[in-house]
Design a protein around this motif. Structure first.
Motif, PDB file in Angstrom:
ATOM      1  N   VAL A 117       7.358  25.199  50.131  1.00 40.29           N
ATOM      2  CA  VAL A 117       6.755  24.146  50.958  1.00 40.29           C
ATOM      3  C   VAL A 117       6.988  24.440  52.437  1.00 40.29           C
ATOM      4  CG1 VAL A 117       7.053  21.731  51.642  1.00 40.29           C
ATOM      5  CG2 VAL A 117       6.771  22.322  49.227  1.00 40.29           C
ATOM      6  N   ARG A 118       8.214  24.870  52.772  1.00 38.24           N
ATOM      7  CA  ARG A 118       8.515  25.169  54.175  1.00 38.24           C
ATOM      8  C   ARG A 118       7.709  26.360  54.673  1.00 38.24           C
ATOM      9  NH1 ARG A 118      14.595  23.841  55.823  1.00 38.24           N
ATOM     10  NH2 ARG A 118      14.768  21.868  54.718  1.00 38.24           N
ATOM     11  N   GLU A 119       7.559  27.352  53.804  1.00 37.89           N
ATOM     12  CA  GLU A 119       6.808  28.546  54.192  1.00 37.89           C
ATOM     13  C   GLU A 119       5.350  28.171  54.517  1.00 37.89           C
ATOM     14  OE1 GLU A 119       6.370  31.464  51.027  1.00 37.89           O
ATOM     15  OE2 GLU A 119       4.539  32.133  52.019  1.00 37.89           O
ATOM     16  N   ILE A 120       4.748  27.380  53.622  1.00 40.02           N
ATOM     17  CA  ILE A 120       3.340  27.037  53.811  1.00 40.02           C
ATOM     18  C   ILE A 120       3.164  26.091  54.994  1.00 40.02           C
ATOM     19  CG2 ILE A 120       1.341  25.925  52.749  1.00 40.02           C
ATOM     20  CD1 ILE A 120       1.928  28.607  51.522  1.00 40.02           C
ATOM     21  N   LEU A 147       7.725  17.184  57.904  1.00 43.15           N
ATOM     22  CA  LEU A 147       7.779  17.005  56.450  1.00 43.15           C
ATOM     23  C   LEU A 147       8.336  15.636  56.076  1.00 43.15           C
ATOM     24  CD1 LEU A 147       8.981  20.528  55.293  1.00 43.15           C
ATOM     25  CD2 LEU A 147       6.714  19.551  55.115  1.00 43.15           C
ATOM     26  N   ASP A 148       9.117  15.028  56.948  1.00 41.28           N
ATOM     27  CA  ASP A 148       9.700  13.720  56.630  1.00 41.28           C
ATOM     28  C   ASP A 148       8.827  12.563  57.100  1.00 41.28           C
ATOM     29  OD1 ASP A 148      12.054  14.695  55.375  1.00 41.28           O
ATOM     30  OD2 ASP A 148      12.771  15.297  57.361  1.00 41.28           O
ATOM     31  N   LEU A 149       7.666  12.867  57.640  1.00 40.72           N
ATOM     32  CA  LEU A 149       6.804  11.801  58.150  1.00 40.72           C
ATOM     33  C   LEU A 149       5.810  11.344  57.086  1.00 40.72           C
ATOM     34  CD1 LEU A 149       5.955  13.149  61.716  1.00 40.72           C
ATOM     35  CD2 LEU A 149       7.772  11.563  61.058  1.00 40.72           C
ATOM     36  N   TYR A 150       5.284  10.139  57.281  1.00 36.84           N
ATOM     37  CA  TYR A 150       4.226   9.623  56.403  1.00 36.84           C
ATOM     38  C   TYR A 150       2.881   9.939  57.041  1.00 36.84           C
ATOM     39  CZ  TYR A 150       7.845   7.207  53.836  1.00 36.84           C
ATOM     40  OH  TYR A 150       8.930   6.936  53.062  1.00 36.84           O
ATOM     41  N   PRO A 151       1.817   9.988  56.233  1.00 35.61           N
ATOM     42  CA  PRO A 151       0.505  10.396  56.789  1.00 35.61           C
ATOM     43  C   PRO A 151       0.100   9.626  58.048  1.00 35.61           C
ATOM     44  CG  PRO A 151       0.382  10.337  54.414  1.00 35.61           C
ATOM     45  CD  PRO A 151       1.760   9.856  54.771  1.00 35.61           C
ATOM     46  N   HIS A 152       0.380   8.294  58.098  1.00 36.30           N
ATOM     47  CA  HIS A 152      -0.094   7.538  59.259  1.00 36.30           C
ATOM     48  C   HIS A 152       0.656   7.912  60.528  1.00 36.30           C
ATOM     49  CE1 HIS A 152       3.356   4.945  58.141  1.00 36.30           C
ATOM     50  NE2 HIS A 152       3.411   4.709  59.436  1.00 36.30           N
ATOM     51  N   GLU A 153       1.778   8.605  60.387  1.00 33.17           N
ATOM     52  CA  GLU A 153       2.528   9.011  61.580  1.00 33.17           C
ATOM     53  C   GLU A 153       2.039  10.349  62.132  1.00 33.17           C
ATOM     54  OE1 GLU A 153       6.935   7.318  60.972  1.00 33.17           O
ATOM     55  OE2 GLU A 153       6.269   8.586  59.331  1.00 33.17           O
ATOM     56  N   LEU A 154       1.088  10.962  61.422  1.00 28.30           N
ATOM     57  CA  LEU A 154       0.551  12.247  61.870  1.00 28.30           C
ATOM     58  C   LEU A 154      -0.775  12.026  62.593  1.00 28.30           C
ATOM     59  CD1 LEU A 154       1.042  14.221  58.531  1.00 28.30           C
ATOM     60  CD2 LEU A 154       2.454  14.419  60.569  1.00 28.30           C
ATOM     61  N   SER A 196       4.360  14.913  49.062  1.00 30.51           N
ATOM     62  CA  SER A 196       2.974  15.291  48.784  1.00 30.51           C
ATOM     63  C   SER A 196       2.834  16.797  48.568  1.00 30.51           C
ATOM     64  CB  SER A 196       2.059  14.882  49.942  1.00 30.51           C
ATOM     65  OG  SER A 196       1.794  13.513  49.887  1.00 30.51           O
ATOM     66  N   LEU A 197       3.616  17.577  49.315  1.00 35.89           N
ATOM     67  CA  LEU A 197       3.505  19.031  49.197  1.00 35.89           C
ATOM     68  C   LEU A 197       4.242  19.554  47.972  1.00 35.89           C
ATOM     69  CD1 LEU A 197       3.790  20.268  52.898  1.00 35.89           C
ATOM     70  CD2 LEU A 197       1.773  19.823  51.542  1.00 35.89           C
ATOM     71  N   HIS A 198       5.287  18.834  47.547  1.00 31.35           N
ATOM     72  CA  HIS A 198       6.008  19.240  46.339  1.00 31.35           C
ATOM     73  C   HIS A 198       5.191  18.964  45.087  1.00 31.35           C
ATOM     74  CE1 HIS A 198      10.147  20.629  47.071  1.00 31.35           C
ATOM     75  NE2 HIS A 198      10.027  20.016  48.232  1.00 31.35           N
ATOM     76  N   ALA A 220      -7.140  12.760  54.272  1.00 36.07           N
ATOM     77  CA  ALA A 220      -7.248  11.447  53.631  1.00 36.07           C
ATOM     78  C   ALA A 220      -6.822  11.497  52.174  1.00 36.07           C
ATOM     79  CB  ALA A 220      -8.688  10.934  53.740  1.00 36.07           C
ATOM     80  N   SER A 221      -6.698  12.720  51.609  1.00 34.79           N
ATOM     81  CA  SER A 221      -6.288  12.794  50.214  1.00 34.79           C
ATOM     82  C   SER A 221      -4.773  12.792  50.055  1.00 34.79           C
ATOM     83  CB  SER A 221      -6.890  14.035  49.553  1.00 34.79           C
ATOM     84  OG  SER A 221      -6.593  15.173  50.305  1.00 34.79           O
ATOM     85  N   LEU A 222      -4.046  12.604  51.164  1.00 36.90           N
ATOM     86  CA  LEU A 222      -2.590  12.468  51.074  1.00 36.90           C
ATOM     87  C   LEU A 222      -2.249  11.034  50.679  1.00 36.90           C
ATOM     88  CD1 LEU A 222      -1.711  14.256  54.422  1.00 36.90           C
ATOM     89  CD2 LEU A 222      -1.401  15.206  52.136  1.00 36.90           C
ATOM     90  N   ASP A 223      -1.203  10.889  49.875  1.00 35.57           N
ATOM     91  CA  ASP A 223      -0.781   9.545  49.488  1.00 35.57           C
ATOM     92  C   ASP A 223      -0.101   8.873  50.683  1.00 35.57           C
ATOM     93  OD1 ASP A 223       0.688   7.307  48.443  1.00 35.57           O
ATOM     94  OD2 ASP A 223       0.316   8.145  46.452  1.00 35.57           O
ATOM     95  N   GLN A 224      -0.613   7.691  51.034  1.00 37.30           N
ATOM     96  CA  GLN A 224      -0.116   7.013  52.236  1.00 37.30           C
ATOM     97  C   GLN A 224       1.347   6.578  52.112  1.00 37.30           C
ATOM     98  OE1 GLN A 224      -1.990   6.662  55.124  1.00 37.30           O
ATOM     99  NE2 GLN A 224      -3.316   8.043  53.960  1.00 37.30           N
ATOM    100  N   ARG A 225       1.834   6.430  50.866  1.00 36.18           N
ATOM    101  CA  ARG A 225       3.203   5.927  50.696  1.00 36.18           C
ATOM    102  C   ARG A 225       4.195   7.043  50.430  1.00 36.18           C
ATOM    103  NH1 ARG A 225       1.770   1.828  46.135  1.00 36.18           N
ATOM    104  NH2 ARG A 225       0.564   3.689  45.627  1.00 36.18           N
ATOM    105  N   TRP A 226       3.742   8.270  50.486  1.00 39.92           N
ATOM    106  CA  TRP A 226       4.624   9.414  50.264  1.00 39.92           C
ATOM    107  C   TRP A 226       4.853  10.154  51.563  1.00 39.92           C
ATOM    108  CZ3 TRP A 226       2.763  12.392  45.262  1.00 39.92           C
ATOM    109  CH2 TRP A 226       2.993  11.564  44.141  1.00 39.92           C
TER     110      TRP A 226
END
Lengths: 334, 325
Positions: free
Chosen positions: B138-141, B152-159, B118-120, B107-113
Motif C-alpha cells: 500500500v505504501r509503495e503504490i 493514508l490516515d485521512l478520510y476521503p472528504h479530507e482529500l 480502502s487500499l488494504h 467517488a468509489s472510496l468508502d466515505q467512512r473508511w
C-alpha cells in the motif's frame, strides 16, 4: 463606441458558515454592442457568479455585493429597482449550460416558446385578420428557422425530453432571442454537447452576434471554444481578472503566467500537457497579494504582498501581473 | 493485426452487448445495440483509446470489459483464455487482472473508511498476504501515485479532488492488474487538473508497464495518451489504427468530421467552415446499412443497403464502402 455593459470594481461575497467567501474581487469590464466576450476560467474563478450578478440571479440571502456597479444600457442593474427589472429577460437574456434543467418538463416546447412571446417579447406585428396569436406563432417559427431547426412545426408539439441535446440548446437560443435582446449571457452553452454539435452551436452564436448585433457574454472553461467565437477573452482566476486579450493578441501573445500555464495544460496529440500544480485559491481565505502566487513559478516577494495593478496596452490588452511575459515573446507551446 | 510472435493480451471477438427496449406491459419492443460486433486486440504494454460521441457505445464497451455488463454475443479473451461469456460469473482471479476505473475514481472510496483501509481492502479480498506485506504494498503504490504517507490516515472528504483521483487510482494499482480500463478518467476536471491526472497515468504506465484502454469523448485526450485509436459510432468501430494515422489521415468520413470539429487555438476558426449537420440517430432505429449514412457527406445509395465491414490495411482499419486504398 459607448459600452452596452459596464462593470466597475465589482466585489461580491457569499455568506457561509465558515465566514464570507470572496467570489469576485474588484472586477472591471465592458462589453460593446454586438461584441462576443469570453469569460474564461476554471471552477471557482467566479465566472458564473459574475454572469448571475448581471442577471440579478444571485441567491438572495447569501450573496452580498460589497461594492461596485453594473450598468446595462445606461441602467444601474444593482440599484435600479423597477427599471433594472424590466431589462432582465428582455434586454438581457440567458442561455444556460444544461437546457433540460431550464425547461418545464410538463409543458410542450411550443407552449413555453409562446409564453416567452406573450410576456417578454415586444408586441408582434398584427397577424392575419389582426390575430395576435397567429402573429406570435409566425414569429416563433421564424425564430426556430433562424436557429437552424428544421421541421420546426413538429417540434413545437414535443416535450423537452424528446429533443436531442443540440435541439434543446437551439430552442434555448430561440427563447433567448425572442425578446429581441441587446445582450445574451451564455453560461457554458456547449459544455454538455458533443464536439460536432458544439461546432454548430458556436457557429450559430457567431451568426447571431453578427447578423442581429446582439452582444454575447460567453462563460466557458474551454479555451478552444473561446478561441472559436470571441472578439475578446477575459481570463479570470479566483475572482479576479488576470488578463484581457483582444482577438489580435489571442493566446499567442498572452502575458499572464496563468494564461500561459492554462494553455500548456490543454491536451494535444503528440505533446505532453504540463498542468498547474496545487489547488485553486480558496475564496474563504484567499492568499494575500496576487491570488495566483502560490501556484506561480514566477512568484517573488512582491507577489505575496501586493495585488498587481492591471496595465493596459494600446490594443486593449490588459494584464494584472508583477512579472508578465514580454509582449513579443511567444509561448512555449506554439 | 498483432504479430504472431506476441499473442494479444486482450482480445475481443465479435463482441456485442444489446439491451432490450421494453414497451407497454414490459413487452419487448426493440433492441438497443449498444455494442455491436466489435473485434479488437491489445498487446502487452499498449495503450488503446476508444473515442466517440454520446450514444456511441464506448462506455458500454468498457463496462462489458470490466464485467459490469454481460456480453450478448462474442468472446473476451485475456492472455488467450476466454473470461467473459454469456451469464457466467467472472472468477475472482480474472477481476484482479482486469480492472475497470470509473469516471470519478475518487467517488468509489468508502466515505467512512480511512484511505489506508480502502487500499488494504482489495488485497484482503484477492490475496492471503500478511498485514505487514499488505502495508508495504500500500505504501509503495501510494508513493507511486504521489500520495504522502500521512494521507493514508485521512478520510476521503479530507482529500482534495485531485488527491481523491490519485487514491482511486492507487486502489486499482495495488492488485497489479495486467489491463486497466479507464472510463473518461478526466471528465469534469479543469484543464490544469486534467493535465496533472494525465501526467500521473503516463507516469504509472511507464512505472508498471501498464496496458490500458482509455475511453473518452475528447479526441485530444486519447490522442495524447494512446498509441492506437478506435473510433466508435452507434455501437460499431468505424475506424481503428495508429493514433498518428487516424488523426493525421482519417479514412472514415465520421473521423474526419470529428477531427475537423476540434477548435485549433491559433489556427483558422472551425466555425468559419460549415459544421457537420445533424446528430446521431437513436441506435435502436437503425436496421440496415451504414449507421452514419444520415449525416455522411459522401454517402451513396449502396450505403442504405449494405452494412460496411471493417477493412484493415496496414494496421489501419475502416468501415466505409466509399474508402479506397
Amino acid at each position: 463606441m459607448t459600452a452596452l455593459l459596464e462593470i466597475r470594481d465589482l466585489c461580491l461575497a457569499f455568506r457561509t458558515d465558515k465566514g464570507p467567501a470572496q467570489v469576485l474581487d474588484g472586477v472591471d469590464l465592458t462589453v460593446a454592442p454586438g461584441e462576443i466576450v469570453g469569460l474564461v476560467g476554471e471552477s471557482g474563478s467566479g465566472k458564473t457568479s459574475l454572469a448571475r450578478a448581471i442577471l440579478g440571479a444571485l441567491p438572495v440571502p447569501q450573496a452580498e455585493i460589497a461594492s461596485g456597479r453594473i450598468r446595462l444600457d445606461g441602467v444601474d442593474m444593482l440599484r435600479g429597482g423597477k427599471a433594472a427589472e424590466s431589462l432582465r429577460g428582455r434586454v438581457v437574456t440567458f442561455v444556460p449550460q444544461d437546457p433540460l434543467d431550464s425547461f418545464n418538463p410538463l409543458f410542450r416546447v411550443g407552449t413555453q416558446l409562446a409564453d416567452i412571446m406573450r410576456y417578454r417579447a415586444p408586441p408582434a406585428k398584427e397577424g392575419r385578420f389582426g390575430n395576435a396569436r397567429h402573429a406570435r406563432e409566425t414569429a416563433i417559427l421564424e425564430m426556430l428557422d433562424a436557429v437552424q431547426l428544421p421541421q420546426s412545426r413538429a417540434l413545437l408539439d414535443r416535450y423537452p425530453h424528446q429533443l436531442s441535446g443540440g435541439q434543446r440548446q437551439r430552442v434555448m437560443l430561440a427563447m433567448a432571442l425572442l425578446p429581441q435582446p441587446r445582450m445574451i449571457i451564455a453560461d457554458e452553452p456547449t459544455a454538455a454537447l458533443d464536439v460536432t454539435v458544439q461546432v454548430q452551436i458556436l457557429g450559430l452564436l457567431r451568426r447571431i452576434a453578427a447578423e442581429r448585433g446582439v452582444a454575447i457574454l460567453f462563460t466557458t472553461h474551454d479555451l478552444g471554444a473561446a478561441w472559436e467565437i470571441c472578439d475578446r477573452i477575459i481570463v479570470m482566476y479566483a475572482g479576479q481578472i488576470a488578463e484581457i486579450l483582444p482577438r489580435t493578441a489571442f493566446f499567442a501573445k498572452s502575458r499572464h503566467p496563468y494564461t500561459r500555464m492554462l494553455l500548456a495544460s490543454l491536451p494535444e496529440p503528440g505533446r505532453e500537457a504540463i498542468g498547474i500544480s496545487g489547488e485553486s485559491a480558496s475564496p474563504l481565505s484567499p492568499p494575500p497579494g496576487c491570488r495566483f502566487h502560490p501556484r506561480c513559478p514566477m512568484a517573488s516577494d512582491i507577489c505575496r504582498k501586493a495585488r498587481p495593478l492591471p496595465s493596459r496596452s494600446e490594443d486593449g490588452h490588459l494584464v494584472a501581473c508583477h512579472h508578465p511575459w514580454a509582449a513579443a515573446s511567444s509561448p512555449a507551446h506554439v | 493485426m498483432s504479430e504472431p510472435s506476441s499473442p494479444p493480451l486482450l482480445e475481443l471477438e465479435r463482441l456485442s452487448c444489446h439491451f432490450p427496449i421494453r414497451g407497454l406491459l414490459g413487452r419487448r419492443a426493440g433492441t438497443l445495440r449498444a455494442v455491436d460486433d466489435v473485434s479488437l486486440s491489445l498487446r502487452e504494454g499498449e495503450a488503446l483509446g476508444i473515442v466517440g460521441e454520446s450514444g456511441s457505445g464506448k462506455s458500454t464497451l468498457g463496462k462489458t470489459l470490466g464485467g459490469i455488463h454481460d456480453p450478448t454475443d462474442g468472446v473476451i479473451r485475456l492472455a488467450g483464455e476466454p473470461i467473459a461469456t454469456q451469464r457466467s460469473r467472472r472468477p475472482l482471479s480474472v477481476r484482479a487482472r482486469l480492472q475497470y476505473v470509473y469516471q470519478d475514481s475518487g467517488a468509489s472510496l468508502d466515505q467512512r473508511w480511512t484511505l489506508r483501509r480502502s487500499l488494504h481492502e482489495p488485497l484482503v479480498i484477492h490475496t492471503d498476504w500478511s498485514r505487514e506485506h499488505r502495508e508495504a504494498k500500500v505504501r509503495e503504490i501510494a508513493g507511486a501515485v504521489g500520495l504522502a504517507e500521512e494521507h493514508l490516515d485521512l478520510y476521503p472528504h479530507e482529500l482534495s479532488g485531485g488527491q481523491q483521483r490519485r487514491a482511486g487510482l492507487a486502489r486499482i494499482l495495488v492488485l497489479g492488474p495486467q489491463i486497466v480500463v479507464f472510463d473518461e478518467p478526466t471528465s469534469g476536471l479543469d484543464f490544469s487538473v486534467q493535465a496533472t491526472v494525465l501526467a500521473l497515468i503516463r507516469g504509472i504506465r511507464r512505472m508498471f508497464n501498464l496496458t490500458y484502454l482509455m475511453i473518452s469523448h475528447d479526441l485530444n485526450v486519447v490522442g495524447s495518451m494512446c498509441d492506437r485509436l478506435a473510433v466508435m459510432y452507434l455501437g460499431r468501430i468505424v475506424e481503428i489504427g495508429p493514433t498518428r494515422e487516424v488523426l493525421g489521415r482519417p479514412r472514415h468520413p465520421y473521423t474526419r468530421s470529428l477531427v475537423d470539429s476540434l477548435p485549433r487555438i491559433g489556427g483558422p476558426r472551425v466555425t468559419d467552415r460549415l459544421g457537420m449537420p445533424g446528430e446521431p440517430v437513436f441506435p435502436a432505429d437503425m436496421h440496415q446499412g451504414c449507421g452514419y449514412r444520415t449525416r455522411c457527406p459522401i454517402g451513396t445509395l449502396a450505403c442504405t443497403r449494405i452494412d460496411p465491414r471493417l477493412v484493415i490495411k496496414e494496421a489501419h482499419g475502416v468501415a466505409c464502402l466509399e474508402w479506397r486504398p
